[in-house]
Design an enzyme around this catalytic site. Structure first.
Site, PDB file in Angstrom:
ATOM      1  N   HIS A 231       0.831  -1.210  -0.029  1.00 41.78           N
ATOM      2  CA  HIS A 231       0.072  -0.031   0.054  1.00 41.78           C
ATOM      3  C   HIS A 231       0.829   1.362  -0.016  1.00 41.78           C
ATOM      4  CE1 HIS A 231      -3.239  -2.279   2.251  1.00 41.78           C
ATOM      5  NE2 HIS A 231      -3.120  -3.061   0.765  1.00 41.78           N
ATOM      6  N   GLU A 261      -3.385  -6.527  -9.439  1.00 41.93           N
ATOM      7  CA  GLU A 261      -2.009  -6.107  -8.959  1.00 41.93           C
ATOM      8  C   GLU A 261      -1.130  -7.017  -9.693  1.00 41.93           C
ATOM      9  OE1 GLU A 261      -1.624  -6.523  -4.809  1.00 41.93           O
ATOM     10  OE2 GLU A 261      -3.518  -5.082  -4.539  1.00 41.93           O
ATOM     11  N   GLU A 357      -3.624 -13.332  -3.506  1.00 40.79           N
ATOM     12  CA  GLU A 357      -2.850 -12.216  -3.699  1.00 40.79           C
ATOM     13  C   GLU A 357      -1.394 -12.291  -2.898  1.00 40.79           C
ATOM     14  OE1 GLU A 357      -3.574  -8.595  -2.008  1.00 40.79           O
ATOM     15  OE2 GLU A 357      -5.756  -9.158  -1.631  1.00 40.79           O
TER      16      GLU A 357
END
Length: 401
Positions: A231, A261, A357
């Protein structure tokens, strides 16, 4: 002196909702079943996620309280006068507007709808100590019950309409990823590349959803050392030959968040970086294969931990392997009951939406330094999972010349 109201109804224009009225009736029916089971007469919600989920209205607080009151027969949003009639136009059911003329008019409006001495349901993960004290003072509840866990479980199971919106969001994320990939070049800055992806997504959202409100879609495009955290915000760093890159697109449609992503390299990828990248891709593919009905979040996590441990890479993992999708964003709405972590034993069921992820972070100064991650979104079906992310991943697709 003219008397000024503490609250009033400001209804003008036509209602435009993210979903059909029947969708909200179905959600409220489920909520009222939760309330009945808990012995709750009135639900008082204050979070963005539950107000948006049950009414369609996504507020902008700016330091003011907002709410939703649900009883056996009513669904009433409480909004600040600064927003005019927009909350009414964007919410299912009634809406009361409270004024600034007198402190705590929000709670006077809440008491007008909820009454006093009732069994009240609230959100223990959102109601602050200050606001909880005011709830007690103005509503004088006979009993209070925390409805946050039960409402979160309701939100975990996505309706067909929600799944359609999430699919559209994933497609928009892919389009933003393509715009970013096209903008990557030696010497370009992270912020310039991020803007290309954001603009492409907002144009596409407006084309697909001409009646929606447009806000909060964003991109995190990171390079070099800036890839070490998932982040990390965008900077003005300029791309250099051999940089590891992280592409992250986040379209927001009516409060619903989706994401893409990907790891990329500019110009070339060295052998050490290639080894870490390929290992993370392999973990990603393994994780996708494990997401199916009946699987427990903690068991999926354990399998991926074993995969990394066998390759002496587990120490480079920094967070969970995936999470729920729906009414959430980077500043509201975490559905913590559906995360791929060691301490979550939720069983995957059809209709749930979850990401895969995995990420490895190799510290600066070591060969192959940087953050490696891939991210796909999957809808759990009756016999497996539907992967709704289409953007390619891995060294074969994402080494940019």
């Amino acid at each position: 002196m003219q008397m000024r109201p503490q609250f009033f109804r400001f209804h003008q224009g036509e209602k435009v909702l993210p979903f059909a009225p029947q969708e909200y009736e179905m959600r409220l029916k489920g909520l009222r079943a939760i309330m009945a089971q808990a012995g709750v007469e009135v639900a008082v919600f204050t979070s963005m996620q539950n107000i948006a989920y049950y009414s369609g209205f996504l507020y902008c607080s700016f330091g003011r309280p907002y709410g939703l009151i649900v009883t056996a027969t009513e669904c009433v949003t409480l909004s600040a006068g600064i927003d005019g009639a927009q909350p009414w136009r964007r919410s299912y059911g009634d809406c009361l507007t409270y004024t600034d003329w007198e402190r705590d008019n929000f709670w006077r409006a809440a008491a007008h709808v909820a009454g006093q001495g009732k069994r009240i349901g609230y959100e223990g993960d959102h109601l602050t100590l200050v606001q909880a004290t005011k709830l007690d003072a103005f509503l004088a509840p006979f009993e209070k019950h925390d409805l946050a866990p039960a409402t979160m479980l309701q939100r975990l199971h996505k309706s067909e309409a929600e799944r359609d919106l999430i699919r559209a969001g994933a497609q928009v994320a892919d389009l933003g990823g393509a715009a970013i990939r096209d903008a990557i070049r030696l010497g370009a800055s992270e912020i310039d590349i991020a803007m290309a992806g954001r603009d492409a997504m907002e144009i596409e959202i407006a084309r697909r959803f001409p009646q929606a409100e447009y806000r909060d879609s964003w991109v995190w495009f990171q390079s070099g050392i800036n890839t070490d955290g998932a982040h990390n915000p965008v900077t003005a760093r300029r791309l250099e030959h051999g940089d590891i890159l992280s592409l992250n697109t986040f379209p927001m449609i009516s409060g619903y968040y989706t994401a893409l992503e990907r790891t990329l390299f500019l110009g070339a990828v060295d052998p050490d970086s290639l080894r870490f990248w390929q290992a993370n891709v392999a973990a990603h593919e393994l994780g996708i294969s494990l997401l199916k009905p009946g699987a427990r979040c903690c068991d999926v996590t354990a399998a991926l931990n074993t995969f990394f441990a066998e390759r002496d890479l587990l120490q480079y993992r920094s967070f969970g392997y995936g999470h729920s999708f729906g009414v959430l964003s980077h500043y509201y709405g975490r559905e913590a009951g559906l995360e791929l972590r060691e301490d979550i034993d939720t069983v995957l069921e059809p209709g749930m939406v979850i990401s895969m992820e995995p990420m490895l972070t190799i510290p600066e100064g070591q060969p192959g330094a940087g953050g490696y991650r891939e991210h796909d979104i999957l809808i759990i079906t009756h016999d497996g999972a539907e992967n709704i992310t289409g953007f390619p991943y891995g060294p074969e697709a994402n080494v940019i010349d």
